[in-house]
Scaffold this motif. Structure first.
Motif, PDB file in Angstrom:
ATOM      1  N   TYR A 281      -7.036  82.632  36.784  1.00  0.00           N
ATOM      2  CA  TYR A 281      -6.687  83.461  35.920  1.00  0.00           C
ATOM      3  C   TYR A 281      -6.571  82.749  34.574  1.00  0.00           C
ATOM      4  O   TYR A 281      -6.907  83.446  33.651  1.00  0.00           O
ATOM      5  CB  TYR A 281      -5.105  83.797  36.187  1.00  0.00           C
TER       6      TYR A 281
ATOM      7  N   ALA B 159      -8.502  83.504  24.729  1.00  0.00           N
ATOM      8  CA  ALA B 159      -7.056  83.381  24.471  1.00  0.00           C
ATOM      9  C   ALA B 159      -6.798  82.248  24.205  1.00  0.00           C
ATOM     10  O   ALA B 159      -7.187  81.185  24.709  1.00  0.00           O
ATOM     11  CB  ALA B 159      -6.342  83.925  25.771  1.00  0.00           C
TER      12      ALA B 159
ATOM     13  N   ALA C 242      -8.750  83.718  31.199  1.00  0.00           N
ATOM     14  CA  ALA C 242      -8.340  84.107  29.954  1.00  0.00           C
ATOM     15  C   ALA C 242      -8.606  83.311  28.749  1.00  0.00           C
ATOM     16  O   ALA C 242      -8.993  84.006  27.763  1.00  0.00           O
ATOM     17  CB  ALA C 242      -6.872  83.914  29.946  1.00  0.00           C
TER      18      ALA C 242
ATOM     19  N   GLN D 242      -1.314  82.791  24.115  1.00  0.00           N
ATOM     20  CA  GLN D 242      -1.590  83.946  24.544  1.00  0.00           C
ATOM     21  C   GLN D 242      -1.719  83.755  26.075  1.00  0.00           C
ATOM     22  O   GLN D 242      -1.360  84.759  26.736  1.00  0.00           O
ATOM     23  CB  GLN D 242      -2.958  84.419  24.072  1.00  0.00           C
ATOM     24  N   VAL D 243      -2.270  82.589  26.397  1.00  0.00           N
ATOM     25  CA  VAL D 243      -2.475  82.356  27.925  1.00  0.00           C
ATOM     26  C   VAL D 243      -1.097  82.162  28.486  1.00  0.00           C
ATOM     27  O   VAL D 243      -0.552  82.656  29.836  1.00  0.00           O
ATOM     28  CB  VAL D 243      -3.015  81.215  28.109  1.00  0.00           C
TER      29      VAL D 243
ATOM     30  N   SER E 241       2.027  83.573  27.348  1.00  0.00           N
ATOM     31  CA  SER E 241       2.821  84.681  27.327  1.00  0.00           C
ATOM     32  C   SER E 241       2.166  85.893  28.093  1.00  0.00           C
ATOM     33  O   SER E 241       2.888  86.723  28.963  1.00  0.00           O
ATOM     34  CB  SER E 241       2.683  85.154  26.201  1.00  0.00           C
ATOM     35  N   HIS E 242       0.719  86.043  28.317  1.00  0.00           N
ATOM     36  CA  HIS E 242       0.101  86.887  28.912  1.00  0.00           C
ATOM     37  C   HIS E 242      -0.393  86.877  30.447  1.00  0.00           C
ATOM     38  O   HIS E 242      -0.728  87.855  31.085  1.00  0.00           O
ATOM     39  CB  HIS E 242      -1.058  87.646  28.262  1.00  0.00           C
ATOM     40  N   VAL E 243      -0.044  85.563  30.856  1.00  0.00           N
ATOM     41  CA  VAL E 243      -0.996  85.238  31.899  1.00  0.00           C
ATOM     42  C   VAL E 243       0.255  84.443  33.015  1.00  0.00           C
ATOM     43  O   VAL E 243       0.709  84.716  33.898  1.00  0.00           O
ATOM     44  CB  VAL E 243      -2.215  84.395  32.006  1.00  0.00           C
TER      45      VAL E 243
ATOM     46  N   PRO F  83       3.940  86.273  33.234  1.00  0.00           N
ATOM     47  CA  PRO F  83       3.877  87.559  34.132  1.00  0.00           C
ATOM     48  C   PRO F  83       3.776  87.079  35.798  1.00  0.00           C
ATOM     49  O   PRO F  83       4.221  87.471  36.569  1.00  0.00           O
ATOM     50  CB  PRO F  83       2.853  88.333  33.782  1.00  0.00           C
TER      51      PRO F  83
END
Length: 237
Positions: A135, A144, A139, A148-149, A151-153, A156
């Protein structure tokens, strides 16, 4: 079974009061309260301490746990302290907290905060550690940056473990709250149970224990419902 065991006074009511005696005591507590406080005031006194300490632990433990899981340097600083505190029984160092802060609400809130902090922190670190490296690589391949890695990977993917920690922390904090009230308090469900036991009021003790259990179930159910709303994709592969 409870009714059969207590039928016609087969067992002393001091040991196991009959269900109708417990119900009568519950109605009496609703109407007249206990030692100058209503039943709801006792319950709110316990929940107020619990909520303040729990939300403070959530506010500090989740960011610190996520960053520690993401950064080995940060983890090396905080993990030894958490590892030392985690196995300690909260009541074991409660006397020290009382010496420092007195027997008021502050000492109880600090105790509950420490009890809830470790489960949340550990679950956050574990959640970040279990994020699949694929993952992260995908990203980064798509351009990313680190934030961003994260917060988005990372965040979550860590949420299922975080909610496990939140539920465990709630259980630990609530149990610790009741125990703390038994040591030094003048209100709360734990104090009510302890005070009633001094006067052999087993019916009141049973009412308090049932209220603790039902309240614990409700709090855990709320967290489960919140988890289903937030982590709606879990288990739907």
């Amino acid at each position: 079974m409870w009714l059969l065991v207590t039928w016609h006074g087969r067992i002393s009511s001091l040991i196991i009061p009959a269900p109708n005696a417990v119900w009568t005591s519950f109605i009496d507590l609703l109407q007249n309260g206990y030692k100058g406080h209503t039943l709801w005031q006792h319950l709110w006194a316990s929940l107020q301490r619990l909520f303040i300490a729990y939300f403070a632990a959530v506010l500090f433990a989740i960011p610190l746990g996520l960053v520690s899981g993401y950064s080995r340097k940060v983890r090396a600083i905080f993990e030894p302290v958490i590892t030392f505190l985690r196995p300690l029984p909260p009541l074991g160092y409660y006397t020290i907290i009382i010496l420092w802060m007195g027997t008021g609400n502050t000492s109880k809130i600090v105790l509950l905060f420490l009890g809830a902090f470790s489960p949340i922190y550990v679950s956050c670190v574990a959640g970040v550690s279990r994020v699949k490296i694929d993952y992260l690589n995908r990203a980064r391949t798509l351009g990313a940056n680190q934030f961003q890695v994260f917060s988005h990977v990372v965040l979550p993917a860590s949420l299922p473990d975080i909610f496990v920690g939140l539920r465990n922390a709630m259980s630990v904090a609530y149990a610790t709250s009741v125990a703390a009230e038994m040591v030094a308090a003048g209100s709360g469900i734990g104090w009510l149970v302890l005070d009633a036991s001094k006067y052999l009021r087993s019916d009141v003790v049973f009412v308090g224990i049932i209220i603790m259990g039902v309240t614990g179930i409700l709090l855990d159910t709320i967290l489960l419902l919140l988890e289903k709303k937030v982590v709606f994709w879990e288990g739907k592969d």
